[in-house]
Scaffold this motif. Structure first.
Motif, mmCIF file in Angstrom:
data_model
loop_
_atom_site.group_PDB
_atom_site.id
_atom_site.type_symbol
_atom_site.label_atom_id
_atom_site.label_comp_id
_atom_site.label_asym_id
_atom_site.label_seq_id
_atom_site.Cartn_x
_atom_site.Cartn_y
_atom_site.Cartn_z
ATOM 1 N N GLN A 243 19.371 -3.431 45.252
ATOM 2 C CA GLN A 243 18.009 -3.470 45.129
ATOM 3 C C GLN A 243 17.541 -1.899 45.300
ATOM 4 O O GLN A 243 17.912 -1.144 46.075
ATOM 5 C CB GLN A 243 17.651 -4.332 46.342
ATOM 6 N N THR A 244 16.413 -2.082 44.750
ATOM 7 C CA THR A 244 15.607 -0.745 44.809
ATOM 8 C C THR A 244 13.997 -1.084 45.695
ATOM 9 O O THR A 244 13.428 -2.195 44.969
ATOM 10 C CB THR A 244 15.169 -0.122 43.492
ATOM 11 N N VAL B 264 17.469 2.651 47.971
ATOM 12 C CA VAL B 264 18.245 1.755 47.285
ATOM 13 C C VAL B 264 19.195 1.068 48.626
ATOM 14 O O VAL B 264 19.779 1.661 49.420
ATOM 15 C CB VAL B 264 19.285 2.590 46.613
ATOM 16 N N LYS C 182 20.801 4.539 49.998
ATOM 17 C CA LYS C 182 20.046 5.997 49.785
ATOM 18 C C LYS C 182 18.802 5.654 50.026
ATOM 19 O O LYS C 182 18.022 5.094 49.666
ATOM 20 C CB LYS C 182 20.196 6.118 48.417
ATOM 21 N N ASN D 19 10.068 8.043 48.735
ATOM 22 C CA ASN D 19 9.404 7.093 48.341
ATOM 23 C C ASN D 19 10.307 5.709 47.802
ATOM 24 O O ASN D 19 9.851 4.583 48.185
ATOM 25 C CB ASN D 19 8.751 7.496 46.641
ATOM 26 N N LEU D 20 11.461 5.855 47.076
ATOM 27 C CA LEU D 20 12.308 5.001 47.048
ATOM 28 C C LEU D 20 13.632 4.807 47.800
ATOM 29 O O LEU D 20 14.114 5.912 48.185
ATOM 30 C CB LEU D 20 12.713 5.013 45.410
ATOM 31 N N MET E 183 10.183 0.346 47.537
ATOM 32 C CA MET E 183 9.393 1.247 47.657
ATOM 33 C C MET E 183 8.684 1.437 48.980
ATOM 34 O O MET E 183 8.330 0.234 49.503
ATOM 35 C CB MET E 183 8.444 1.058 46.628
ATOM 36 N N ASP F 113 17.335 -10.658 49.494
ATOM 37 C CA ASP F 113 16.131 -9.570 49.028
ATOM 38 C C ASP F 113 15.373 -9.407 50.424
ATOM 39 O O ASP F 113 15.326 -8.298 50.709
ATOM 40 C CB ASP F 113 15.218 -10.533 48.240
ATOM 41 N N THR G 240 9.824 -4.750 47.191
ATOM 42 C CA THR G 240 10.926 -4.726 46.360
ATOM 43 C C THR G 240 10.468 -4.208 45.079
ATOM 44 O O THR G 240 9.547 -5.155 44.254
ATOM 45 C CB THR G 240 11.500 -6.236 46.460
ATOM 46 N N VAL G 241 11.157 -3.423 44.373
ATOM 47 C CA VAL G 241 10.829 -2.905 43.185
ATOM 48 C C VAL G 241 11.572 -3.866 42.085
ATOM 49 O O VAL G 241 10.926 -4.171 41.057
ATOM 50 C CB VAL G 241 11.063 -1.565 42.834
ATOM 51 N N GLU G 242 12.834 -3.916 42.427
ATOM 52 C CA GLU G 242 13.744 -4.464 41.615
ATOM 53 C C GLU G 242 14.984 -4.982 42.365
ATOM 54 O O GLU G 242 15.302 -4.324 43.341
ATOM 55 C CB GLU G 242 14.038 -3.791 40.147
ATOM 56 N N PHE G 243 15.736 -6.058 41.748
ATOM 57 C CA PHE G 243 17.057 -6.086 42.553
ATOM 58 C C PHE G 243 18.023 -6.724 41.680
ATOM 59 O O PHE G 243 17.305 -7.699 40.556
ATOM 60 C CB PHE G 243 17.074 -7.010 43.846
#
Lengths: 123, 123, 123, 123
Positions: free
Chosen positions: D114-115, D93, D86, D90-91, D117, D43, D62-65
């Motif tokens: 992992q996404t 990856v 990517k 804003n986001l 922001m 992370d 971290t938005v999600e992973f």
């Protein structure tokens, strides 16, 4: 959705249900619904659930989703329920659940999580 | 897959490509491929990629998958590539990638991970 | 877990809670719990929850997990709840939730899904 | 990170490596690194990799992973590599990979997505 014959049956604030009736061309060789059907209606149910909380002139974009396929896609129809668990100005998180339904019998086919983004018109 | 008009174009050991040509009834209101199309062919490409490494009399089951949708599903066709990154006796992990292709131009539409299980016949 | 000072507080069949009290060396520069703390206790809570349903001589292995971090890791302590939603002979699926707790106030810090495998002794 | 003794060893544009040397208090009862260690450094590696592309006065969230644990966490050290696949306004990856390293031997311990922001200061 139209292609598969799916229909939205419940629309509440932050919760949407989509139903996919059994059809021969949606099944795998073993007679179960193809996983692609479950994930398509789950993704759509979550998208519409998020959209019920968005500004009317905005649109919704799936950022990512994850689905655990827990039981074979069986029954007269699949029911996908998308439910907002964290609304947000930019990002919204939904829980996704797919049930295989025959009469009163409900099997938990899949569960998942989805992250969505609210896209506002520029101007 | 037949319903959407998808076809498998490359089958190597541990890697399968599936192509989904553009069709009006696979698009959203904005003219892009629906995310359901991307996830259906990505899931199938990974499933067949894993199957190239399985025993001939076994079958394959998607345990779970996760997909990040990174760019709109655009182009003349979508190409989904499933590639085994961890083969296993019971569980196999695949990387999933979906590209939107128009002539020589390729846009990375989605990337994901998938866990699959080898189901052996009892007996 | 010992390193971070986490303790298991509730053990029911299929559900385990782990608490991580606030400590300066578990925080980020902004004073919130580091995401690594949330994911470590969430993963452990799910692992122990699955284990309550396993054979006593087996062990548990996390196959994969996914976590959505929905709010900053704030409060006097983090509470991670792992709950089995699909028990299985080989694979088990858990829902993971992490709460930031200060007195009666509970903030939903993270939610996730986890796939686990039961490892039986050979013999 | 300091608590576990992890150090950042490589920082390139869009790619960061973090190393976690073996330590008795980071292992499970079986002598392998605990999965919590892998996910914490994975992370962090992704977070810093994204940050190399962000505005200097912004911060990263971290938005999600999602992480697939493919092999036991073994070796003299764990190496986590976060790589932006990517970038976005804003986001962002990232792909996450964790290797267990002993001399020249490298085992692929985990892979993930992992996404993140970009959080800009208001004003």
């Amino acid at each position: 959705m139209r292609l598969m014959g799916a229909t939205m049956t419940t629309i509440r604030t932050g919760e949407v249900t989509i139903i996919l009736p059994f059809r021969d061309d949606l099944t795998q060789h073993n007679g179960y619904f193809h996983a692609g059907g479950s994930s398509a209606i789950a993704d759509s149910a979550g998208g519409y659930a998020a959209y019920t909380l968005f500004d009317p002139d905005s649109s919704v974009l799936t950022v990512e989703f994850k689905l655990n396929l827990m039981n074979p896609g069986q029954g007269d129809r699949l029911e996908a329920v998308g439910r907002v668990i964290k609304p947000g100005r930019n990002l919204t998180v939904c829980q996704l659940d797919v049930w295989g339904v025959t009469g009163n019998r409900r099997v938990h086919v899949a569960t998942g999580l989805q992250t969505l983004m609210q896209m506002r018109p520029r101007g």
